[in-house]
Design a protein around this motif. Sequence first.
Motif, PDB file in Angstrom:
ATOM      1  N   LEU A  38      13.078 -12.000 -22.529  1.00 46.92           N
ATOM      2  CA  LEU A  38      13.723 -13.186 -21.965  1.00 46.92           C
ATOM      3  C   LEU A  38      13.291 -14.463 -22.669  1.00 46.92           C
ATOM      4  N   ILE A  39      12.016 -14.524 -23.114  1.00 51.93           N
ATOM      5  CA  ILE A  39      11.559 -15.753 -23.783  1.00 51.93           C
ATOM      6  C   ILE A  39      11.881 -15.741 -25.283  1.00 51.93           C
ATOM      7  N   GLY A  40      12.669 -14.755 -25.695  1.00 47.07           N
ATOM      8  CA  GLY A  40      13.220 -14.803 -27.052  1.00 47.07           C
ATOM      9  C   GLY A  40      12.577 -13.889 -28.078  1.00 47.07           C
ATOM     10  N   THR A  41      11.712 -12.977 -27.638  1.00 49.47           N
ATOM     11  CA  THR A  41      11.103 -12.055 -28.606  1.00 49.47           C
ATOM     12  C   THR A  41      12.139 -11.011 -29.015  1.00 49.47           C
ATOM     13  N   SER A  42      12.297 -10.806 -30.307  1.00 50.72           N
ATOM     14  CA  SER A  42      13.315  -9.841 -30.761  1.00 50.72           C
ATOM     15  C   SER A  42      12.845  -8.402 -30.516  1.00 50.72           C
ATOM     16  N   ARG A  43      13.804  -7.437 -30.523  1.00 48.27           N
ATOM     17  CA  ARG A  43      13.469  -6.006 -30.342  1.00 48.27           C
ATOM     18  C   ARG A  43      12.493  -5.555 -31.425  1.00 48.27           C
ATOM     19  N   ARG A  44      12.758  -6.025 -32.637  1.00 49.04           N
ATOM     20  CA  ARG A  44      11.923  -5.605 -33.767  1.00 49.04           C
ATOM     21  C   ARG A  44      10.469  -6.063 -33.591  1.00 49.04           C
ATOM     22  N   MET A  45      10.358  -7.301 -33.082  1.00 48.29           N
ATOM     23  CA  MET A  45       8.997  -7.835 -32.865  1.00 48.29           C
ATOM     24  C   MET A  45       8.257  -7.039 -31.790  1.00 48.29           C
ATOM     25  N   LEU A  46       9.005  -6.647 -30.761  1.00 49.79           N
ATOM     26  CA  LEU A  46       8.377  -5.867 -29.682  1.00 49.79           C
ATOM     27  C   LEU A  46       7.908  -4.503 -30.186  1.00 49.79           C
ATOM     28  N   SER A  47       8.813  -3.856 -30.955  1.00 49.72           N
ATOM     29  CA  SER A  47       8.427  -2.549 -31.528  1.00 49.72           C
ATOM     30  C   SER A  47       7.192  -2.698 -32.399  1.00 49.72           C
ATOM     31  N   GLY A  48       7.221  -3.749 -33.220  1.00 53.59           N
ATOM     32  CA  GLY A  48       6.095  -4.004 -34.120  1.00 53.59           C
ATOM     33  C   GLY A  48       4.800  -4.202 -33.349  1.00 53.59           C
ATOM     34  N   MET A  49       4.898  -4.888 -32.196  1.00 52.14           N
ATOM     35  CA  MET A  49       3.694  -5.154 -31.412  1.00 52.14           C
ATOM     36  C   MET A  49       3.089  -3.847 -30.875  1.00 52.14           C
ATOM     37  N   ILE A  50       3.971  -2.961 -30.369  1.00 51.29           N
ATOM     38  CA  ILE A  50       3.452  -1.680 -29.838  1.00 51.29           C
ATOM     39  C   ILE A  50       2.847  -0.846 -30.969  1.00 51.29           C
ATOM     40  N   LEU A  51       3.544  -0.834 -32.109  1.00 50.33           N
ATOM     41  CA  LEU A  51       3.010  -0.055 -33.239  1.00 50.33           C
ATOM     42  C   LEU A  51       1.665  -0.622 -33.693  1.00 50.33           C
ATOM     43  N   LYS A  52       1.541  -1.948 -33.665  1.00 53.70           N
ATOM     44  CA  LYS A  52       0.267  -2.585 -34.059  1.00 53.70           C
ATOM     45  C   LYS A  52      -0.838  -2.194 -33.077  1.00 53.70           C
ATOM     46  N   GLU A  53      -0.498  -2.207 -31.797  1.00 55.73           N
ATOM     47  CA  GLU A  53      -1.499  -1.830 -30.785  1.00 55.73           C
ATOM     48  C   GLU A  53      -1.998  -0.398 -31.030  1.00 55.73           C
ATOM     49  N   SER A  54      -1.016   0.506 -31.247  1.00 54.60           N
ATOM     50  CA  SER A  54      -1.415   1.912 -31.430  1.00 54.60           C
ATOM     51  C   SER A  54      -2.159   2.109 -32.750  1.00 54.60           C
ATOM     52  N   ALA A  55      -1.750   1.345 -33.791  1.00 53.12           N
ATOM     53  CA  ALA A  55      -2.453   1.457 -35.084  1.00 53.12           C
ATOM     54  C   ALA A  55      -3.890   0.952 -34.956  1.00 53.12           C
ATOM     55  N   MET A  56      -4.085  -0.126 -34.188  1.00 50.63           N
ATOM     56  CA  MET A  56      -5.446  -0.661 -33.982  1.00 50.63           C
ATOM     57  C   MET A  56      -6.312   0.361 -33.247  1.00 50.63           C
ATOM     58  N   CYS A  57      -5.723   0.982 -32.192  1.00 46.94           N
ATOM     59  CA  CYS A  57      -6.461   2.019 -31.450  1.00 46.94           C
ATOM     60  C   CYS A  57      -6.771   3.193 -32.384  1.00 46.94           C
ATOM     61  N   GLY A  58      -5.774   3.572 -33.222  1.00 45.76           N
ATOM     62  CA  GLY A  58      -5.952   4.689 -34.154  1.00 45.76           C
ATOM     63  C   GLY A  58      -7.064   4.405 -35.147  1.00 45.76           C
ATOM     64  N   LEU A  59      -7.101   3.159 -35.645  1.00 43.65           N
ATOM     65  CA  LEU A  59      -8.126   2.778 -36.619  1.00 43.65           C
ATOM     66  C   LEU A  59      -9.524   2.830 -35.979  1.00 43.65           C
ATOM     67  N   ALA A  60      -9.620   2.217 -34.784  1.00 45.23           N
ATOM     68  CA  ALA A  60     -10.926   2.208 -34.098  1.00 45.23           C
ATOM     69  C   ALA A  60     -11.351   3.636 -33.757  1.00 45.23           C
ATOM     70  N   GLY A  61     -10.401   4.419 -33.232  1.00 44.09           N
ATOM     71  CA  GLY A  61     -10.701   5.813 -32.867  1.00 44.09           C
ATOM     72  C   GLY A  61     -11.045   6.635 -34.087  1.00 44.09           C
ATOM     73  N   GLY A  62     -10.287   6.421 -35.175  1.00 40.79           N
ATOM     74  CA  GLY A  62     -10.540   7.173 -36.410  1.00 40.79           C
ATOM     75  C   GLY A  62     -11.940   6.922 -36.932  1.00 40.79           C
ATOM     76  N   LEU A  63     -12.325   5.638 -36.954  1.00 39.60           N
ATOM     77  CA  LEU A  63     -13.675   5.292 -37.441  1.00 39.60           C
ATOM     78  C   LEU A  63     -14.745   5.878 -36.519  1.00 39.60           C
ATOM     79  N   LEU A  64     -14.505   5.758 -35.211  1.00 33.75           N
ATOM     80  CA  LEU A  64     -15.470   6.290 -34.234  1.00 33.75           C
ATOM     81  C   LEU A  64     -15.627   7.811 -34.402  1.00 33.75           C
ATOM     82  N   GLY A  65     -14.494   8.483 -34.616  1.00 38.35           N
ATOM     83  CA  GLY A  65     -14.518   9.943 -34.780  1.00 38.35           C
ATOM     84  C   GLY A  65     -15.284  10.357 -36.028  1.00 38.35           C
ATOM     85  N   VAL A  66     -15.061   9.626 -37.129  1.00 42.99           N
ATOM     86  CA  VAL A  66     -15.761   9.958 -38.378  1.00 42.99           C
ATOM     87  C   VAL A  66     -17.265   9.726 -38.214  1.00 42.99           C
ATOM     88  N   ILE A  67     -17.623   8.621 -37.530  1.00 38.76           N
ATOM     89  CA  ILE A  67     -19.052   8.328 -37.310  1.00 38.76           C
ATOM     90  C   ILE A  67     -19.667   9.423 -36.425  1.00 38.76           C
TER      91      ILE A  67
END
Lengths: 135, 401
Positions: B304-333
Amino acid sequence: MKKLSVSSFAVLVLALLIAVGSRSFLGPCVHEDGSFGACHWAGQAMFGLGLLMMLQSAFALLWRDRKVRAGILAATAMTAVLGCFVPGPLISLCGMATMRCRAVMQPAMILLCLLAALTAAAGCAAELRRSRAES
Amino acid sequence: MNLRSLAWKNLIRRPGRTLALILLTALLSLSVFGGSVVVGSLRQGLDSLESRLGADIIVVPASAQSKVSFKNMLLQGTTGAFYMDPENLERVREVDGVEIAAPQVFLASLKADCCSVKIQVIGFDPETDFIVQPWIEESYTKELGDLDVVVGSKVEADVGDIIRIYDERCKVVGRLAATGTGLDTAVYCNLDSMKTLLKAAEAKGISHKVTSDDSDDQISAIYVKVKDGCDIGAVNSKIQGHTRKCTAVRTKSMLTDVSSSLSGISGTITTLIGAIWALALVILLIAFAMIANERKREFAVLRLIGTSRRMLSGMILKESAMCGLAGGLLGVIAASAIVFPFTTLIETSLKLPYLRPSIPDMILLGLLAVLASVVVGSLASSYASFRLSRVDPGTVLREGN
């Protein structure tokens, strides 16, 4: 009533593992003839350090003053760091890498002590931060 | 506020959910990194054993197969001592097709003062040996003197130390590179030193003589190299017929046994990793679907405040990529904290040659494990991001969901 410190509780559990483990499943070599190798004394020292860390973390858990808690946790962290050097550098172990004291006791004790040191140090920092925020 | 900081703030705002996602992805990288290091170490161990056993045929006394498995001695470092008539060495050398035949003498020490445990002493002839000598030359180039010993990588004695074997003071002059086999727990000396040690053992009541005469020459094994172009199987049969009370073992058959055990373990580990990945992927898909449902209103407001669909998708993918990166590093350690300090324990439990891959290889494996966690996390969230980006803000807000 102030919240119980999670890090103190975690350190207490790790210290319990060090103390119990050094006398049982993570203990030194057992000789069939009942004699003691050098590693036996390293195990005894780890048992003592484990008990000391248990006492320290129990005090940190029960004490109400955050600054005192932070001080006790800092001392626990230093005790844990000392524990990393006991099996091997400070008290020698058996001469074969495949023996239990080198294959099990040494890595397990170093790992547990490292975890305890990091947890205690993090707890100390958190207590100091909260203490500043409260005052 | 940009999208990256919004994704970061979303993760911080819900620490429980973020921690759960990080732990799930950590499990993925832990299994893939830990499993790959173990399988890689087993393969490296087999290669090392293959290169160290440079012989085509090994001749051992027939009793060696029953007294202590010769294979166990090589793979697990079990101590053993067995002897045969030294005349067998000449008989083997006479066999047509034999290029080199080098003897070795084994002796199991009493508890050595260095380690309160029996150690395997291996005597070899530096003139003819083609198994131990090239390996020793990698770390000690001088000639081995009387009662000079070279120790395997797992014997905790430094160069210059004195170790007592049957009360004989032996000087450590070198340490050998790790092979990941039972050879790492042995002590090596020349045949003259071995004769002294055998006499010292006899003085303590441990006899090793197989012949009735007073000869000190005893041998435990003969390593045979077959001439190029000769059929190893035929030479093996000839040796078997030409020697007395001996067994000729083809090293290839020994290695095949080890290789098949290794394949079995590798298969089990790979299946386990596959199962963990499948399970974690399903859980991640369900988790992201639930998150998508829970965050419908949040995304409707953002639309409603004007965020495009693409931006929203990108935000979720960024969130999951950040979790994946942190989890990946934690798992390797976490995997490093389990696999590396307990290398010896894993090796002795598996009872197979185990040699850690090189550091660059392990760094590469770690990076791949982290990358895999990021990719899987992003893939699992892609459906949720597609659904959320297509939310009709009006309907969602009217429904009050």
